[in-house]
Design an enzyme around this catalytic site. Structure first.
Site, mmCIF file in Angstrom:
data_model
loop_
_atom_site.group_PDB
_atom_site.id
_atom_site.type_symbol
_atom_site.label_atom_id
_atom_site.label_comp_id
_atom_site.label_asym_id
_atom_site.label_seq_id
_atom_site.Cartn_x
_atom_site.Cartn_y
_atom_site.Cartn_z
ATOM 1 N N TYR A 61 0.816 -1.218 0.000
ATOM 2 C CA TYR A 61 0.000 0.000 0.000
ATOM 3 C C TYR A 61 0.855 1.276 0.000
ATOM 4 C CZ TYR A 61 -3.523 -3.449 1.406
ATOM 5 O OH TYR A 61 -4.316 -4.556 1.489
ATOM 6 N N HIS A 132 0.872 -11.793 1.448
ATOM 7 C CA HIS A 132 -0.167 -11.067 0.705
ATOM 8 C C HIS A 132 -0.755 -11.917 -0.427
ATOM 9 C CE1 HIS A 132 -1.252 -6.573 -0.093
ATOM 10 N NE2 HIS A 132 -2.274 -7.345 -0.335
ATOM 11 N N SER A 211 -12.338 -5.788 1.415
ATOM 12 C CA SER A 211 -13.333 -5.110 0.563
ATOM 13 C C SER A 211 -14.754 -5.523 0.964
ATOM 14 C CB SER A 211 -13.067 -5.385 -0.923
ATOM 15 O OG SER A 211 -11.769 -4.970 -1.282
ATOM 16 N N PRO A 212 -15.081 -5.426 2.257
ATOM 17 C CA PRO A 212 -16.391 -5.898 2.730
ATOM 18 C C PRO A 212 -17.543 -5.032 2.239
ATOM 19 C CG PRO A 212 -15.252 -4.729 4.488
ATOM 20 C CD PRO A 212 -14.262 -4.870 3.356
ATOM 21 N N LEU A 213 -17.207 -3.823 1.750
ATOM 22 C CA LEU A 213 -18.233 -2.947 1.178
ATOM 23 C C LEU A 213 -18.182 -2.987 -0.349
ATOM 24 C CD1 LEU A 213 -17.825 0.065 3.645
ATOM 25 C CD2 LEU A 213 -19.633 -1.664 3.634
ATOM 26 N N GLY A 214 -17.635 -4.086 -0.894
ATOM 27 C CA GLY A 214 -17.566 -4.204 -2.353
ATOM 28 C C GLY A 214 -16.827 -3.040 -2.975
ATOM 29 N N ARG A 215 -15.726 -2.634 -2.312
ATOM 30 C CA ARG A 215 -14.884 -1.503 -2.746
ATOM 31 C C ARG A 215 -15.684 -0.201 -2.796
ATOM 32 N NH1 ARG A 215 -9.805 -3.223 -3.898
ATOM 33 N NH2 ARG A 215 -9.553 -5.394 -4.471
ATOM 34 N N GLY A 216 -16.710 -0.128 -1.970
ATOM 35 C CA GLY A 216 -17.480 1.111 -1.870
ATOM 36 C C GLY A 216 -18.800 1.065 -2.619
HETATM 37 N N1 LIG Z 1 -5.481 -8.785 1.092
HETATM 38 C C1 LIG Z 1 -5.776 -8.126 0.006
HETATM 39 O O1 LIG Z 1 -5.382 -8.496 -1.089
HETATM 40 C C2 LIG Z 1 -6.624 -6.885 0.084
HETATM 41 C C3 LIG Z 1 -7.199 -6.343 -1.074
HETATM 42 C C4 LIG Z 1 -7.992 -5.219 -0.952
HETATM 43 C C5 LIG Z 1 -8.191 -4.648 0.293
HETATM 44 N N2 LIG Z 1 -7.599 -5.184 1.409
HETATM 45 C C6 LIG Z 1 -7.795 -4.596 2.744
HETATM 46 O O2 LIG Z 1 -9.191 -4.495 3.008
HETATM 47 C C7 LIG Z 1 -9.504 -3.142 3.352
HETATM 48 C C8 LIG Z 1 -10.916 -2.807 2.919
HETATM 49 O O3 LIG Z 1 -11.093 -3.034 1.541
HETATM 50 P P1 LIG Z 1 -11.267 -1.849 0.479
HETATM 51 O O4 LIG Z 1 -10.794 -0.591 1.066
HETATM 52 O O5 LIG Z 1 -10.685 -2.357 -0.783
HETATM 53 O O6 LIG Z 1 -12.830 -1.832 0.185
HETATM 54 P P2 LIG Z 1 -14.144 -1.533 1.048
HETATM 55 O O7 LIG Z 1 -13.813 -1.456 2.483
HETATM 56 O O8 LIG Z 1 -15.144 -2.524 0.589
HETATM 57 O O9 LIG Z 1 -14.572 -0.111 0.470
HETATM 58 C C9 LIG Z 1 -13.752 1.013 0.590
HETATM 59 C C10 LIG Z 1 -14.372 2.145 -0.188
HETATM 60 O O10 LIG Z 1 -15.645 2.454 0.363
HETATM 61 C C11 LIG Z 1 -15.717 3.804 0.772
HETATM 62 N N3 LIG Z 1 -16.476 3.799 2.038
HETATM 63 C C12 LIG Z 1 -16.153 3.184 3.205
HETATM 64 N N4 LIG Z 1 -17.132 3.339 4.126
HETATM 65 C C13 LIG Z 1 -18.097 4.060 3.510
HETATM 66 C C14 LIG Z 1 -19.371 4.528 3.930
HETATM 67 N N5 LIG Z 1 -19.833 4.271 5.151
HETATM 68 N N6 LIG Z 1 -20.114 5.261 3.034
HETATM 69 C C15 LIG Z 1 -19.670 5.509 1.794
HETATM 70 N N7 LIG Z 1 -18.464 5.077 1.342
HETATM 71 C C16 LIG Z 1 -17.692 4.355 2.197
HETATM 72 C C17 LIG Z 1 -14.298 4.279 0.921
HETATM 73 O O11 LIG Z 1 -14.181 5.652 0.564
HETATM 74 P P3 LIG Z 1 -13.528 6.759 1.530
HETATM 75 O O12 LIG Z 1 -12.147 6.316 1.902
HETATM 76 O O13 LIG Z 1 -13.520 7.966 0.639
HETATM 77 O O14 LIG Z 1 -14.452 6.878 2.683
HETATM 78 C C18 LIG Z 1 -13.558 3.410 -0.109
HETATM 79 O O15 LIG Z 1 -13.608 4.030 -1.378
HETATM 80 C C19 LIG Z 1 -8.423 -2.321 2.642
HETATM 81 O O16 LIG Z 1 -8.309 -1.026 3.187
HETATM 82 C C20 LIG Z 1 -7.217 -3.188 2.882
HETATM 83 O O17 LIG Z 1 -6.701 -2.978 4.185
HETATM 84 C C21 LIG Z 1 -6.836 -6.300 1.313
#
Ligand SMILES: NC(=O)c1ccc[n+]([C@@H]2O[C@H](COP(=O)([O-])OP(=O)(O)OC[C@H]3O[C@@H](n4cnc5c(N)ncnc54)[C@H](OP(=O)(O)O)[C@@H]3O)[C@@H](O)[C@H]2O)c1
Length: 333
Positions: A61, A132, A211-216
């Protein structure tokens, strides 16, 4: 070990216990457009106040600069002893053109990256160290053995894998106990349900859905792919592309109606759905916004009935329209 009101959950059988909702930091330095260090630091602080103890970062990251681990390490300085810092090794970041696709889990490289992570995080131990991505060039037993040595040396406490398949999980666990698997899982993405989750339960390994929020997408804030800048992965993510986008917006609309009936937001419904899949599950939603942290953390107190779970399942029985990664990149991502 929790600072706020949030319930805690055990991850794996080696003693790791964290707040039921964690915080992902990837979007603070990459993937979703420009960073916001001030907002990100405030988000980490607010998360801690609300009982979040699992904070997730990775060497990747920082894109080779250490910036993600540095941001997190600085933000938790006042409460380092209360939280679980999770980071990841496994990429070769030496060639900027291959960042995100070149892998390296050779034992020497794991040790080198771990020393860098300790320095960037400003800590004398990493609580949870993940591989990873599985590196086909290195037997997983050698990876587990190397992390086992780092545990014996006191530099690491718990061992995790990310995106590993059932066979690799079993082999790694036999060489050194695996406490956590981290893989994408949400109402949108359900592949782990078939084989991976049952294997984890058999072995006593915890699960962290990324990505529990489906990447937003599973929030009230989503736009078509063309509305995002090129450095925002939603501009090319298949689930945002024309056709898939409209179908997914429609499904999120139906989920939003279910959420409203429970005085909740769709993001809270999506997180509560994950928490309801088992008490061995700790999602790590990512955000740079302290108000969104508050919204997401409140999902830990949203109880879903069997009827709610059936209605959610009926909206998306097999997950979203569109693949979670481009097919050509799947082996690496
Ligand atoms: N192991 C792996 O390969 C891998 C891959 C991907 C991710 N990850 C980890 O998993 C974590 C979470 O996944 P992710 O960040 O990809 O996806 P996510 O948590 O599904 O979604 C993140 C996105 O949602 C937005 N968001 C979050 N809460 C919100 C809310 N309440 N209302 C509106 N928008 C909201 C964020 O925007 P804002 O920031 O602008 O609020 C961001 O754009 C990452 O940060 C990382 O640590 C691991």
């Amino acid at each position: 070990m929790t600072n706020g009101q949030m319930p805690t959950r055990q991850l794996g059988s080696q003693g790791l216990r964290v707040g039921a909702v964690g915080l992902g930091t990837m979007g603070m330095t990459m993937a979703y457009g420009p960073g916001d260090p001030g907002g990100s630091t405030a988000a980490i602080h607010r998360a801690y106040e609300l009982g979040v103890t699992l904070f997730d970062t990775a060497e990747l990251y920082g894109l080779g600069t250490g910036s993600s681990e540095q941001l997190l390490g600085r933000a938790v300085r006042g409460f380092r002893g209360d939280v679980v810092l999770a980071t990841k090794f496994g990429y070769d970041l030496s060639d900027p053109a291959k960042i995100g696709t070149a892998l390296n889990s050779r034992p020497h490289h794991i040790r080198e990256v771990t020393e860098n992570s300790l320095r960037h995080l400003g800590t004398d131990h990493i609580d949870l160290l993940y591989q990873h991505r599985v590196d086909p060039a290195v037997p997983i037993e050698d990876v587990a053995g190397t992390v086992g040595e780092l545990v014996a040396e006191g530099k690491v406490r718990w061992f995790g894998l990310s995106e590993a398949g059932e066979d690799e999980i079993r082999r790694a666990h036999a060489a050194h106990p695996v406490s956590v698997l981290q893989t994408e899982y949400s109402v949108f993405e359900r592949a782990v349900e078939a084989d991976v989750l049952p294997a984890l339960r058999e072995l006593g390994i915890g699960f962290v859905p990324y990505s529990p929020l489906g990447r937003g997408f599973l929030t009230g804030d989503v736009r078509p792919a063309a509305a995002y800048p090129p450095d925002d992965m939603r501009s090319w993510d298949d689930r945002w592309q024309p056709g898939n986008y409209e179908s997914n917006v429609s499904a999120v609309g139906e989920l939003t109606a279910i959420a409203r009936g429970k005085n909740a937001t769709v993001a809270q419904l999506a997180l509560a759905w994950l928490l309801a899949q088992g008490d061995d599950i700790v999602p790590i939603p990512g955000t740079r916004d302290p108000r969104r942290v508050e919204e997401n953390v409140r999902a830990a107190s949203l109880a879903l009935t069997d009827g709610d779970l059936k209605r959610i399942h009926a909206v998306l029985p097999h997950g979203a329209a569109g693949a979670r990664y481009p097919v050509a990149l799947m082996p690496h991502w």
